[in-house]
Design an enzyme around this catalytic site. Sequence first.
Site, short mmCIF file in Angstrom:
data_model
loop_
_atom_site.label_atom_id
_atom_site.label_comp_id
_atom_site.label_asym_id
_atom_site.label_seq_id
_atom_site.Cartn_x
_atom_site.Cartn_y
_atom_site.Cartn_z
N GLU A 96 38.04 130.38 87.14
CA GLU A 96 38.32 130.44 88.57
C GLU A 96 38.94 131.79 88.93
O GLU A 96 39.86 132.24 88.27
CB GLU A 96 39.26 129.31 88.99
CG GLU A 96 39.40 129.21 90.51
CD GLU A 96 40.31 128.06 90.94
OE1 GLU A 96 40.05 127.50 92.02
OE2 GLU A 96 41.27 127.75 90.22
N GLY A 132 49.62 129.83 85.88
CA GLY A 132 50.49 128.74 85.45
C GLY A 132 49.70 127.66 84.75
O GLY A 132 50.13 127.11 83.74
N MET A 146 45.28 125.76 84.87
CA MET A 146 43.95 125.73 85.48
C MET A 146 43.36 124.34 85.31
O MET A 146 43.35 123.78 84.22
CB MET A 146 43.05 126.78 84.81
CG MET A 146 41.61 126.75 85.30
SD MET A 146 41.50 127.09 87.08
CE MET A 146 40.00 126.19 87.48
N GLU A 147 42.83 123.80 86.42
CA GLU A 147 42.47 122.38 86.51
C GLU A 147 41.09 122.03 85.97
O GLU A 147 40.50 121.01 86.37
CB GLU A 147 42.54 121.94 87.97
CG GLU A 147 41.50 122.60 88.91
CD GLU A 147 41.98 123.84 89.61
OE1 GLU A 147 41.37 124.24 90.61
OE2 GLU A 147 42.97 124.43 89.14
N ASN A 148 40.52 122.82 85.06
CA ASN A 148 39.20 122.51 84.50
C ASN A 148 39.06 121.00 84.30
O ASN A 148 39.92 120.36 83.71
CB ASN A 148 39.02 123.20 83.15
CG ASN A 148 39.48 124.63 83.16
OD1 ASN A 148 38.98 125.46 83.89
ND2 ASN A 148 40.47 124.93 82.32
N HIS A 167 50.44 118.96 89.80
CA HIS A 167 49.53 119.79 90.59
C HIS A 167 48.11 119.74 90.01
O HIS A 167 47.13 119.52 90.73
CB HIS A 167 50.05 121.23 90.62
CG HIS A 167 49.25 122.17 91.45
ND1 HIS A 167 49.59 122.51 92.74
CD2 HIS A 167 48.10 122.85 91.19
CE1 HIS A 167 48.71 123.37 93.22
NE2 HIS A 167 47.79 123.59 92.30
N GLU A 168 48.02 119.95 88.70
CA GLU A 168 46.69 120.02 88.07
C GLU A 168 46.00 118.66 88.04
O GLU A 168 44.78 118.58 88.19
CB GLU A 168 46.81 120.58 86.66
CG GLU A 168 47.46 121.96 86.58
CD GLU A 168 46.85 122.98 87.53
OE1 GLU A 168 45.62 122.94 87.75
OE2 GLU A 168 47.59 123.82 88.05
N HIS A 204 44.36 117.96 91.28
CA HIS A 204 43.10 118.70 91.41
C HIS A 204 41.91 117.92 90.87
O HIS A 204 40.76 118.18 91.26
CB HIS A 204 43.18 120.02 90.65
CG HIS A 204 43.66 121.17 91.46
ND1 HIS A 204 43.16 121.49 92.69
CD2 HIS A 204 44.61 122.12 91.18
CE1 HIS A 204 43.76 122.57 93.15
NE2 HIS A 204 44.65 122.97 92.26
N GLU A 206 43.95 123.82 97.00
CA GLU A 206 45.30 124.20 96.58
C GLU A 206 46.39 123.62 97.48
O GLU A 206 47.46 123.25 97.00
CB GLU A 206 45.41 125.72 96.51
CG GLU A 206 44.46 126.37 95.52
CD GLU A 206 44.67 125.89 94.09
OE1 GLU A 206 45.67 125.22 93.81
OE2 GLU A 206 43.82 126.20 93.23
#
Length: 1015
Positions: free
Chosen positions: A289, A422, A424-426, A457-458, A461, A480
Amino acid sequence: METFESERAPLPRNMIENSMFEEEPDVVDLAKESPSYPIDSDDAVYEPRSSRLLVRGLGENDLDEDEEDYESSARLLGMSFMNRSSNQRGVASSYTRQQYSGSCSKPSTKTTVVGVLILVLVASMIMVVYFLPGCTFTRKGCKKSNSTMDSIYPISTSGELFPWTELRLPPSVHPVHYNISLHPNLTFMTFQGSVSILVQVLHETKNIVLHSSDLNISKVSFDGKEVHVLEYKPLQQIAIKFPEDLKKGQYVLNIDYTAKLSNSYDGFYNSSYVDTNGTKRVLAATQFEPLAARKAFPCFDEPALKSTFTIKMTRERKYISLSNMPKVKTTDLKNGLQEDEFKESVTMSTYLVAFIVAEFIGVSNNVSNTTVSVYAVPDKKDQVQYALNTSCKLLEFYNAFFDNVYPLSKLDLVAIPDFLAGAMENWGLITFRETTLLVGSNSSSIDKQLVTSVIAHELAHQWFGNLVTMSWWNDLWLNEGFATYMQYMSIETVFPDLDMDTEFLKVRFEALAKDALNSSHPVSTVVSTPEQVEEMFDAVSYEKGASILLMLNATLTDGEFRKGVIEYLQKYNLSNTESEDLWNSLSQVSKQNLNVSEMMNTWTVHKGFPLVTVERKGTLVTLTQEHFLLNAENSTDDSLWHIPLTYVNDSCSFLSSCKQVFHLKDKTATLMLPDQVKWLKFNFRSDGFYIVHYDDEGWKNLIDALKKDVNVLSCKDRAALINNIFALSRSGKVSFREVLNLMEYIRSETDTAPLTEALFQLGQIFRLLDKRSDFDLASRMTSYIDQHFGNLMTNQSWDLESSVSKMTLRSALLEMACSLNIGNCPTQAKHLFDQWLTSNKTSQIPSDLMRTVFRVAAQTDEGWGTLLDTYKTSINDQEKRKTLDGLASTQDLRKIIWILHNSLDGSEIQTQEFPLVINTICKNFAGYLYAWDFLKENWDKITQKFPVGSFAIRSIIMSATSQFSTKTHLTETQNFFSSLGTKGSQMRIVQEAIETIKLNMRWMEKNLNTLQIFL
């Protein structure tokens, strides 16, 4: 994606030009001798080495070669930046042409004329023959060139015309499925790849255009036939041209290629770490991303071009491989290699694809038919349990809240030793910094608050961003902003002891500060370049997006917000959306007489936010809205917002049931009050994204009420009053004297939110005075802080604490006290550090006080050396980061130079920490000009490590420039970024930096006298 920020982003610091030092000879003070012509960005030339000066007190031979490299204006420690500008030099000198005195006689005029005519005729014939193509002299002649086509289409790397001109791909071809095979070589840091893409031709076309970046393509076939591929690097695109239109239907595109593993932090990149035995370990991981999947495999790299993926990974036996989906089989190959094949994925965007090859180990648990696993390097296997437990609890919460069960059978959370963001929401394979996932035995509740926040947070997502994705990056906030809002809301419900309410209030204040600048942008805005895509990952998309969702949720009733969200996720499952789709879903479930779309569009389409001015005459209250800007000069913006105004009064001001609502849609409106109302407080608990200004009587009544009883308002309302009045002062709406009037109540304050906000704001002013070397005013500001906070500082415990709220307040108070040498704070910190050393580092320093203790310790050579050893050997990443913060706090110039070099090249300090190093150094008087010089000298290296427009670049630029407040530094900043060309001067963050410097200059001009009189 969760951007990583170690501390609250600092507000712009204000400085004024320091005139303490005499001007050095042979230099030009740009503040006094600016160019007499306007500086054009294309003409500006930056010469960083033209301003090298010696510092008073240091002999020419006192510095070694590395240190001499940064012998510059920074060494003047406060003197205005001096620059021998090459633009000031003369560019021409007179000269005399030498006459040749020969003996040849002049030819006659007639002879000369005839000779010239013959020469012209011969030359003309030669030019015609040379420049006309050969076909001109044939019977058929030449075909007419398509001059329009030639001028429109760019030239590919092969010299042929490339058939596409836009950033976004043509809509005629969509991917259906990818088969990706990869073989990374972790010895040579290269990889081989092949991709087979099943494509759907939606409209007849002669071209297929897709993305590829830094890939060496060796073979391309289309439906079994080898074809020629064109590449246009500026758009990171490749194309296949066909002689005839492709008919609608499905085709297979095969591409073989090789590439180097990236040495930056995007694409398929290499990473390394040193284990506890001193052995260097390597791994390969991904960060796609927003625009980097194309660096790992050719693809249709846009969020709306969703597809399914099957991934195969070839690796050495000592490694494991992970991807989005569960592994279905492993096949032994020759040469001791193995190939892992993963299950076909759900339909998703390319930026969510992920794979890792590493020596990791993991622990797992099963929750709601999903296997949740946390992976880390073997040395840190005992630090993963907290993340595993937290993830399971949050996954259960989201499954229930969204009424939509997580669709994959597995969810991996992986701590990467070298990772810039911080997290990444893969989808199914979330990657994290070690600091944001791992929790050691000595970690405090504040450390757990950070880890919990990033995980929440992730995980959010996985629904907002993965299941339902924005159509294009202009609506990034749908990903986001929602994930940010849900992280706070979920933790308040599942982990109430972590005090996320106070943290959420703080980040809303940060978003207001950013959005009050002219350089801000609408929540949903036009995005037309790769750099603009990177720049969308900012406080507006994250914190402002979350803030307006909070405001909407507070406006709706009876659980309508949750019902609308459930409707939205069900309707657009595995699809792409725009902002309007969310508003329509919420409108459908709302029973109120409220047009959600009409109201919320005013918050996503307009830049900035409103200032509501409250004027009262008896029982009549007049409300006026305007666009709040810190610098509103020459502003013609007449934007209006639909504001769900909330307010309380003296008869009922603390409970949620006291809240009243008034919808302000027009420029001005009025409301009537009962006779007995003494005062009003608008924006209850700061749930709305706006600030409020009262008339003189309104401010006076609120301040008097707080002086009588500090608890007459909630702690959030008190913090908001402090935040708002400082912002109003910065904009020139109120004098700083009025700020000091409100601050008189602070001696009675005991709650974390208002106290930390006041400390933060006063800290900015102290740094302003400190940086301009106004020692008298800086001393008086220190005394002012001591008078208002000294008792609280003295009464803080240095022992272990469990309450997050108390730790947050304690760390803010003691950090300020030690930095200003208030009371016995430095002595206490030194004592705690000595105890830690004496016990061979077994005596625990409270985690929330580590940063303060280490900053004090770093001021001695012995302490700094001990911290460096600790940084190199510690396997607790939260401790490592606090240690690094201490190292960068040194006032020793040689150490500052060393840490700048080593954090950028990654030799002793991980390059991912370079933004933190710059930020910490720039807070201190000794280093902030060094950091600015270093940035200019090493800009090319910095942008090789961090993408232009990325969060890291933005942090670096603002850290280095936000404390400038002189015309000299303004000119220097403008010239440097103009010299970079369009990619420098047109970055939004550069505009923000320049605007901030101007605001600093203006604020000091207006408030210096007030500070001198009233401090």
